[in-house]
Each structure stands twice: as structure tokens, then as C-alpha cells.
Design a protein around this motif. Structure first.
Motif, mmCIF file in Angstrom:
data_model
loop_
_atom_site.group_PDB
_atom_site.id
_atom_site.type_symbol
_atom_site.label_atom_id
_atom_site.label_comp_id
_atom_site.label_asym_id
_atom_site.label_seq_id
_atom_site.Cartn_x
_atom_site.Cartn_y
_atom_site.Cartn_z
ATOM 1 N N THR A 89 -3.489 13.743 -2.561
ATOM 2 C CA THR A 89 -3.052 12.915 -1.441
ATOM 3 C C THR A 89 -3.679 13.461 -0.165
ATOM 4 O OG1 THR A 89 -1.121 11.937 -0.373
ATOM 5 C CG2 THR A 89 -0.918 14.227 -1.049
ATOM 6 N N SER A 122 -3.948 9.185 -3.756
ATOM 7 C CA SER A 122 -3.185 8.568 -2.686
ATOM 8 C C SER A 122 -3.838 8.944 -1.357
ATOM 9 C CB SER A 122 -1.757 9.105 -2.805
ATOM 10 O OG SER A 122 -0.950 8.618 -1.798
ATOM 11 N N SER A 133 -3.741 4.018 -2.707
ATOM 12 C CA SER A 133 -4.003 3.566 -1.349
ATOM 13 C C SER A 133 -5.422 3.046 -1.261
ATOM 14 C CB SER A 133 -3.757 4.714 -0.352
ATOM 15 O OG SER A 133 -4.969 5.192 0.176
ATOM 16 N N PRO A 175 2.034 2.236 -0.134
ATOM 17 C CA PRO A 175 0.611 2.558 -0.039
ATOM 18 C C PRO A 175 0.095 2.356 1.384
ATOM 19 C CG PRO A 175 0.986 0.588 -1.368
ATOM 20 C CD PRO A 175 2.308 1.107 -1.001
ATOM 21 N N GLU A 176 -0.755 3.248 1.835
ATOM 22 C CA GLU A 176 -1.320 3.118 3.177
ATOM 23 C C GLU A 176 -2.341 1.998 3.184
ATOM 24 O OE1 GLU A 176 -2.903 6.897 4.378
ATOM 25 O OE2 GLU A 176 -1.176 7.863 3.453
ATOM 26 N N GLU A 177 -2.342 1.265 4.261
ATOM 27 C CA GLU A 177 -3.313 0.153 4.361
ATOM 28 C C GLU A 177 -4.673 0.680 4.747
ATOM 29 O OE1 GLU A 177 -3.266 -3.098 3.577
ATOM 30 O OE2 GLU A 177 -1.430 -2.481 2.603
#
Ligand SMILES: Nc1ncnc2c1ncn2[C@@H]1O[C@H](COP(=O)(O)OP(=O)(O)O)[C@@H](O)[C@H]1O
Ligand SMILES: [Mg+2]
Lengths: 441, 261
Positions: free
Chosen positions: A292, A321, A353, A439-441
Motif C-alpha cells: 500500500t 493498494s 486502487s 479504493p482511492e480514485e
């Protein structure tokens, strides 16, 4: 591209620093000093490869080359590891702190007769000649971490298992790397020689504290019909840079299996090269990892099928991630004589992500005609339909994601025994999921 | 228990539900029928909380709360259960683990203790026997390699274990042979009770021979265009849905579908 632009300069500083830092011990054989000297020369000459170098396309060594790692770590403080959640262990344990054997945190009494585990530096003082050919072997003269390990050779373990000794337990190897007082590097070399028909299982765990470079190398000589298994896991290494390399040579009828496992490591390069140097051998390479933030996990496997009737199976799965990156480059080389080779390779990545990245490179070179080689790679995301299915049954979204990630990695670790260890490894891979569910955009 | 007023929903900008009205009370069994593509599954998924369907208008009250405000997992914990038309396969998660996680999530929500592995096994074995599911399916990955019939029975098993207040069965009868149909119907009839409501979505009437509904509604082009008792299902069986197409305008304005009879 000129040869020079494939390298990062600073190499001379490293060689000079290491020449000053490494003290020759009067009890050690002369050839050891020669290996060290040659290691320094190789560093001076080749330095660190840049990303223009084929083998280092996905991993930049600039931060390491220019970082504070040309100095060696001091003896370290074990107190910096009191909060580490160690793996469950109920057999023999050997603990090393910055490469140095810690007698008080080791327990080798339960080792059966016929298995000897001792610091490499002790072995080098005694029957050093049997180590000589293994330690002198140079397969890739330009490899920066091999060169560094040779330049500093001395710390690590020598593990011997006599022929016919079947050890049913697990030898637990704990490598602690502490940069608590000042950043620097630790270079370790573990040599394992397993005799004919013997059996050995190793669990290795590596923990780093603060800003360090841990450069760890293993050499395995697996005797005829011997069976060697290793599980290696990299625990808390948020500030660590890790190189972990293994060279394995298997004789007739032997089996070698390796489980690579990591979660929460800033940067790791995992290299393993296995030579099937006998008939009817089997190699099993498995890996499961979670990364991550800006973590980086680079896996390089090489399997050299040089003899007929051998099988190999590789299964790597990564969960990525944040802005992390996972690399799998798997080379399978089937030599002309290696008829009836059966080699399988698969690498799957799960991206949690949009900014995470997976790079996969299968590299098959086949020179025999009667072989079966298969490889497959997938890069995917979590199945939203499956998430909804779980949620519609009452399971909250973070837990649903965690369950699905667990299912993805679990398969790779299926054969890890005992069950408590396996469960712990799966938990380590998924514990970061619930904290950052969206999830991060 | 469930009161739906003028519910409109779209997917990817296409309106699929165009003003659905429906009221379901405790103890009732409703059947929703209608041709393929009329919006039945959309309706079921909207009630379960699927986010890819946007609710653009209307109101859904469930046991005095605004259902549309709840997440899918909250709805499940509040007692809503959807048996999917196409249950998803989940490699790597065993049926037993899936069900135990679900049951414990719901029990946690309700402030009850989690069931341990032993009690869970006892409970699930009993339910599996009732529904006629092979115990081997417990340790298999959820719906992976299940036959069509096994998937549907598995949904009914989940329903039986999770003990919902409002169960919606979306085409649970499709693809079942007559024996399977009967066991599924028995599973549903067993949970039929005065404090529970069931909505059976189907486009054949044959399931309704086994699960006798109190009300039958016809969903056509995103609206409930006709409501009646169980005899409506028989009429649809005989005459098909063709007559609705012609009379659509008059039917939808002349009846008050949210108040059957
Ligand atoms: N996820 C989706 N994306 C796009 N269109 C959809 C989706 N779900 C349903 N639809 C469309 O909505 C309409 C109604 O479908 P559905 O609710 O499945 O009908 P039924 O269950 O009555 O057969 C169909 O035209 C279908 O193509
Ligand atoms: Mg449908």
C-alpha cells in the motif's frame, strides 16, 4: 545506450567505505579476504544499475545508491523489537540482530542430532574448506547486492543437515535489522547444505527498525532425494529497503518449496534462482504479498531446468493498494537436455486502487522439444458483484473487501503448515484492508 | 411493513422503474409477475440497496424507517433478504464461511452473541437437510461450479439460516425441475408466518401452484399495471402478457395498484 548510463555512480564511495568498515579476522582463511576484495572491486567497477538496465527496469536503486547505506549498522538494540508480533514458533529458534547471533534469544537444544546450526563466522574459523566452493561461486558478477554481500562476507548462518535426517519440526530463523542509532546496512549470507534423503523446514522472518538496507542472501544445496521447504515473511519494515536473494541447487529426486510473504515493506527486491541440477526434481515457488502507500515489491524468479524429468510450479499473487507497485518477472529456462520438463507459472494481481500498478513479465526460454510449459498472468479488481452479494447478506463493505482479498491470497498459502502459521500469514495480508476500505480514485 | 410510493429508478440514465406503488403487510405473500425486461429484477435490487440503480423519485418505508437511507448491509441486518436471480460465484470463500460471516454480522447488529463453529454446523446441517442440499456444498466455494438448481437451493438455504422479515425471491423457480421446485417452495412455505412477508418474483405461474400468494401484481414496463388475487396469475398463464400491451394506458390509470382489492 552506453554502458555508463546503465549505472549510477557513487560506487567508489561504497567500495572505499566497505574497505574501511570490514575487518579481517586473523582466524579466517585467506580466500575469504579474497572474496571480500573481489566483491569490493565489482562494486567499484559496476556500481548500481540504473533503470535502463534490463533487470532493473521496474525498480530504481537511486535512493539506495545515494542513501546512507554504505556504512554498516552497529550491533543494534533488541529492545527496538519488543512490539513486534512474532510468528508462532514451538521448535528451535535462531535469532540474529544485524547479522550477529543472539544466543539468549535462540534455542537450538531441540534440534535433533545430525542438524547443525551455527554462525557463519564460526564455521569459517573451523572446517571452512567445505564452504569455500559455495562462497566463491559468482554467477552474476555485475549484481550489486551479490557484490555487496561478498564485500562484507562473514555474518549469517551455516546450516547443515546430515544425510538421512528427517526433521519433522520447523527451524525458525529470525533476522532483526536495527537502524535505531544510525541508518546503514546489514549484509547477511546464510548457507544451507542438506544431505541425501534429509528433510528440513525453515521459517524465516525479517523485521526492520528505522531506515536500513537489509541485504540477505541464502544458498541452498539440496541433496539427492532431500526435501527442503522454506516460508519467509517480512514483517514490520515500513522504513526498510530489502534485498532478499536465494540461490538453490537441487540434486536428483529432491524437492524444494518456497513461500514468499510480505506486507508493509517499503521496498523489497525478492530474487530466487533455482537450478534443477538433477533428474526428477520438483520446485515449488509461491508468493503472496500486500502493498500500500508507495510500497514497492519486485519479484524476480529464475528456474533453470537443466536436467530431464523435472517439474516446477510458480504461483505468485499480489494485492496492491494506494500507489504501490508490484512486479513479477519469472524466467524459466529449459536447457536442451531437459526433456519431459513440466513447468507452470502464474502471476495474478489484484488492484485495490486506480493508482496501483502491476507489472508482469513471463520469460520463457525453451531449448528442449518434449516439454510442457505454461504461464498465465491476470491483473484484476475486486468483483463488485461479489461485494454486493456479501453486503446483501449483512456483511459490511470493509469486511466484504477483506474477505475477498483473503480468498484471493489464501490459495497461494494453502500448503503452509501448521494451520496457525497459515492463518497468521493470511491475516497479515488482509489486516490493512479494513483500515482503508474505499479504493482511492 | 413495506410501503412503496411512486418509486422511479434508472440505470445508466435509462429509466427502468417508472413509478411503482406497492404495500406489503406482515404475513402476506405477494407475487410480482411480468415479462422479461419489465423491471422485476431492478425492483428487487433497488429494495436490496444495489447502488448501480439510482432512485430518482419516490419513497420506500420499511418498518417505519426510510429504507433508501440504509446501506445494503443495514437493510440485510434489518431483515431484508433477496434471493438473487443470478447468484454470484465467489472462488476461495467456502459456503460455510460465507454463511457464518453473514449470520454473525446480522447477530452482531442485533446485539446477539456470535454463533460458534459448532452451533453453526448444527444449525446449518438441519437446514440443509430440510432444503435437500448436499452437505458437501458446505466446504465448496460459494456457487463455484454449482448447478443451476444448486445455486437456487443455496439461496433458499441462506434465507432459512438468516431468518429474514421480508424475503424477496427473484425468479427462484427458473431452471428448476419439478422436484427442485417443490423443495424450494417447501422452504418458502416453512418460513411463512404472521410476522414475515414474502415477495415472489416470477414470470411463470407454476411456482404459485406451490406457494399460494395473497396478491398478484403485474409489472409491465416499469409500472405495476394490474393487481389482483391468485386468479390473476392463472389469467396471465392463459392469456400471456399481450393484452397488457394494448390496454396499458387504460389499465394503469384505471386501477389503484398500491391498494389491491
Ligand atoms: N445493470 C444494468 N445495466 C443496464 N441495463 C440494465 C441493468 N439492469 C437492468 N437493465 C435493463 O433494465 C431493464 C429491466 O431489466 P430487469 O429488471 O432485469 O427485468 P426483469 O427482471 O423483469 O427481466 C432491461 O431492459 C435491462 O436491460
Ligand atoms: Mg429478472
Amino acid at each position: 545506450m552506453s554502458a555508463a548510463s546503465k549505472r549510477l555512480s557513487t560506487a567508489t564511495d561504497w567500495a572505499t567505505a566497505l574497505e574501511e568498515a570490514v575487518v579481517e579476522h586473523p582466524g579466517h582463511p585467506r580466500w575469504l579476504a579474497d572474496i571480500r576484495k573481489q566483491g569490493r572491486e565489482r562494486i567499484r567497477q559496476h556500481g548500481f544499475p540504473s533503470r535502463a538496465h534490463e533487470e532493473w527496469k521496474y525498480t530504481s536503486l537511486a535512493a539506495i545508491a545515494q542513501g546512507p547505506y554504505s556504512s554498516l549498522l552497529d550491533e543494534g538494540d533488541q529492545g527496538n523489537f519488543t512490539t513486534v508480533k512474532f510468528l508462532p514458533a514451538d521448535g528451535p529458534v535462531v535469532t540474529l540482530l544485524n547479522g550477529v547471533f543472539l544466543e539468549g534469544s535462540s534455542d537450538l537444544l531441540s534440534l535433533p542430532a545430525g542438524i547443525r546450526v551455527r554462525p557463519l563466522s564460526d564455521a569459517l574459523r573451523g572446517d571452512a574448506d567445505r564452504l569455500r566452493s559455495t562462497l566463491e561461486a559468482v554467477s552474476d558478477g555485475e549484481h550489486p547486492f551479490r557484490a555487496l554481500a561478498d564485500a562484507t562476507l562473514g555474518d549469517g548462518l551455516f546450516i547443515e543437515v546430515d544425510s538421512g535426517i528427517g526433521f519433522e519440526g520447523v527451524l525458525h530463523v529470525v533476522n532483526l535489522i536495527d537502524g535505531g542509532s544510525a541508518p546503514g546496512a546489514a549484509h547477511l549470507r546464510h548457507v544451507v547444505v542438506v544431505g541425501k534423503g534429509a528433510r528440513l523446514a525453515i521459517v524465516e522472518e525479517v523485521h526492520c527498525h528505522q531506515d536500513v538496507l537489509a541485504n540477505i542472501h541464502w544458498d541452498f544445496e539440496v541433496g539427492e532425494d532431500a526435501e527442503v521447504g522454506r516460508v519467509r515473511t517480512f514483517g514490520r519494515c515500513a522504513d526498510g529497503n530489502l534485498f532478499h536473494g536465494s540461490r538453490v541447487r537441487q540434486a536428483d529426486g529432491s524437492t524444494f518449496s518456497d513461500f514468499f510473504h510480505c506486507a508493509g515493506v517499503r521496498m523489497i527486491r525478492n530474487e530466487i534462482e533455482v537450478e534443477l541440477a538433477g533428474r526428477r526434481c520438483h520446485t515449488e515457488l509461491r508468493g503472496a504479498y500486500f502493498a500500500t502507500g508507495s510500497e514497492h515489491v519486485d519479484n524476480q524468479t529464475r528456474i533453470l531446468h537443466s536436467h530431464p524429468d523435472c517439474t516446477s510450479n510458480e504461483v505468485y499473487r499480489g494485492v496492491l493498494s494506494g500507489r504501490s507497485r508490484g512486479v513479477f518477472s519469472g524466467k524459466i529456462h529449459v536447457f536442451q537436455d531437459a526433456q519431459r520438463t513440466d513447468a507452470k507459472q502464474s502471476s495474478d494481481s489484484l488492484l485495490l486502487s486506480r493508482k496501483a500498478e502491476a507489472d508482469v513479465r513471463p520469460r520463457l526460454e525453451i531449448y528442449a522439444d518434449d516439454v510442457r510449459c505454461t504461464h498465465g498472468a491476470t491483473v484484476g479488481e475486486l468483483d463488485e458483484d461479489a461485494i454486493f452479494y456479501l453486503r446483501s447478506r449483512g456483511v459490511n463493505e470493509p469486511l466484504a473487501r477483506k474477505m475477498l482479498v483473503g480468498a484471493f491470497v489464501k490459495e497461494v498459502l494453502e500448503e503452509v503448515e501448521p494451520e496457525a502459521l497459515r492463518q497468521r500469514l493470511v491475516d497479515d495480508l488482509t489486516c490493512g484492508i479494513e483500515i482503508s476500505p474505499v479504493p482511492e480514485e | 411493513m413495506l410501503e412503496i410510493k411512486n418509486l422511479r429508478a434508472s440505470v445508466e440514465g435509462n429509466e427502468i422503474l417508472k413509478g411503482v406503488n406497492l404495500r406489503v403487510r406482515e404475513g402476506e405473500v405477494h407475487a410480482i409477475m411480468g415479462p422479461n425486461g419489465s423491471g422485476k429484477s431492478t425492483f428487487a435490487n433497488v429494495i436490496a440497496g444495489r447502488e448501480e440503480y439510482q432512485v430518482t423519485a419516490g419513497e420506500v418505508r420499511y418498518r417505519d424507517v426510510d429504507l433508501l437511507e440504509l446501506s445494503p448491509e443495514e437493510r440485510a441486518c434489518e431483515g431484508i433478504f433477496l434471493a438473487f436471480q443470478y447468484p454470484v460465484a465467489i472462488p476461495g470463500i467456502s459456503n460455510a464461511y460465507f454463511l457464518r460471516s453473514s449470520l454473525n454480522a446480522i447477530r452482531n447488529y442485533r446485539g446477539e452473541d456470535e454463533v460458534d463453529a459448532f452451533d453453526f454446523l448444527k444449525l446449518i446441517r438441519e437446514k440443509m437437510k430440510l432444503i435437500g442440499i448436499d452437505e458437501k456444498l458446505l466446504n465448496r466455494s460459494v456457487n463455484v461450479g454449482f448447478s443451476g438448481g444448486e445455486k437456487k437451493r443455496n439461496e433458499i438455504l441462506q434465507m432459512a439460516v438468516l431468518d429474514p422479515r421480508l424475503a424477496i425471491l427473484d425468479e427462484t423457480d427458473s431452471g428448476l425441475d419439478i422436484d427442485a421446485l417443490r423443495t424450494v417452495a417447501e422452504g418458502v412455505n416453512q418460513i411463512r408466518s404472521a410476522d414475515r412477508a414474502i415477495i415472489v418474483v416470477t414470470h411463470y405461474q407454476r411456482l404459485l401452484d406451490h406457494i399460494i400468494p395473497d396478491f398478484v401484481h403485474v409489472l409491465f414496463d416499469g409500472r405495476i399495471v394490474e393487481s389482483g388475487g391468485k386468479e390473476l396469475a392463472l389469467r396471465l398463464e392463459k392469456e400471456g402478457y399481450g393484452w397488457l400491451e394494448k390496454g396499458e394506458e387504460t389499465v394503469s390509470s384505471a386501477t389503484s395498484p398500491e391498494e389491491p382489492r
